[in-house]
Scaffold this motif. Structure first.
Motif, PDB file in Angstrom:
ATOM      1  N   THR A 168      -5.934  -6.333  -7.186  1.00 31.46           N
ATOM      2  CA  THR A 168      -4.707  -6.543  -6.732  1.00 31.46           C
ATOM      3  C   THR A 168      -5.044  -5.242  -5.815  1.00 31.46           C
ATOM      4  O   THR A 168      -4.474  -5.217  -4.821  1.00 31.46           O
ATOM      5  N   HIS A 172      -3.460  -5.243  -1.445  1.00 33.63           N
ATOM      6  CA  HIS A 172      -2.878  -4.130  -1.014  1.00 33.63           C
ATOM      7  C   HIS A 172      -3.653  -2.916  -0.395  1.00 33.63           C
ATOM      8  O   HIS A 172      -2.741  -2.859   0.214  1.00 33.63           O
ATOM      9  N   LEU A 179       0.120  -9.724   2.207  1.00 32.73           N
ATOM     10  CA  LEU A 179       0.483  -8.742   2.255  1.00 32.73           C
ATOM     11  C   LEU A 179       1.644  -9.513   3.571  1.00 32.73           C
ATOM     12  O   LEU A 179       3.182  -8.891   3.328  1.00 32.73           O
TER      13      LEU A 179
END
Length: 299
Positions: A168, A172, A179
């Motif tokens: 994760t 990000h 994104l």
């Protein structure tokens, strides 16, 4: 050794004079950690690792990477190219994380609730300095945990949570199509859909299992993003926030019931419920219960 561990072929350099190379590797789940310390003459080689996403963190020395027309002087965390690339290094001490590209893609699809997402990374540098520091801190913590050989790593829930957290963080931290999709507007959840109720029941019944947002959303019969929006509206938290709170409560119950004379520790109980970072667990516990977990254990 470079070919075996890093998929770097044809290493070339000047071998006159002193030279040394130290390599260490570790892994958890589908994540691998590698560290190489290279001392001696500058060297270079050709790298390519299809099916693997590899992120480097330069600790000392220098490394330059070029792929096609793109060239990168690597400082801080950086994502290595997906295709063939040339690299050159000198006096290098580098830590890298290797993640299965298919696992990263599947988690991105699960987080979005889209089976058709084509995951593409479009940049090698973190989207912000703060996220770059966040990635580095997470990688450092994982490396220390693996190197310690601590018994908590035998816990399948902890291993799954650490792997999920790193994947994760990768999604990000570096620019990618996930994104871009994440920034798109989320349709308003249907009022009274019952999805939050089903999600809560599923979480409560599976606290000790390695579940994530994808599994919770499937049980709720909602998309992950729709469920998150509904949770914020009805519970003022997120599904994963509710999951962490439930696990914190379970850890509290274990601490209250435990007998410290048996040798049980706060770290083991925290790991049992998926809390990999002792400092963060202690801070969350103190916020919730007003005292350190060690105080509860020895009361």
């Amino acid at each position: 050794m470079l070919e075996q561990v890093y998929a770097v072929q044809g290493a070339r350099g000047g071998w006159d004079g002193d030279f040394s190379m130290r390599v260490s590797t570790a892994g958890v789940g589908t994540v691998g950690l590698e560290r190489v310390c290279w001392q001696g003459a500058p060297a270079g080689g050709v790298g390519e690792h299809p099916g693997v996403l590899r992120v480097g963190q330069v600790l000392a020395g220098t490394v330059d990477v070029s792929s096609g027309r793109d060239a990168l002087v690597c400082q801080g965390p950086f994502l290595l190219p997906q295709g063939p690339y040339l690299s050159r290094w000198e006096g290098l001490d580098i830590l890298t994380a290797s993640l299965d590209a298919a696992v990263v893609r599947d988690q991105a699809r699960a987080l979005l609730g889209s089976e058709t997402l084509r995951l593409e990374f479009t940049g090698a540098i973190p989207v912000s300095p703060a996220l770059g520091r966040f990635w580095s801190a997470g990688l450092t913590h994982l490396g220390r945990t693996l190197q310690s050989g601590d018994e908590v790593m035998s816990n399948p829930l902890l291993r799954a949570e650490m792997t999920r957290s790193l994947v994760t963080a990768l999604l990000h931290t570096f620019p990618n199509s996930f994104l871009e999709r994440l920034r798109a507007p989320v349709p308003a959840p249907r009022i009274g859909s019952g999805g939050v109720r089903r999600a809560v029941a599923f979480i409560d019944a599976h606290l000790s299992e390695p579940i994530g947002l994808a599994e919770i959303a499937a049980a709720a019969r909602m998309s992950p993003r729709g469920l998150q929006a509904a949770f914020r509206r009805e519970k003022e938290t997120t599904p994963l926030g509710y999951l962490r709170a439930g696990r914190l409560e379970a850890a509290h119950a274990d601490l209250v019931a435990a007998d410290p004379a048996t040798g049980v520790s706060v770290a083991v109980i925290a790991a049992r419920w998926g809390f990999a970072h002792p400092g963060r667990f202690a801070a969350a516990y103190r916020d919730r219960y007003g005292q350190a977990p060690s105080a509860t254990l020895h009361t």
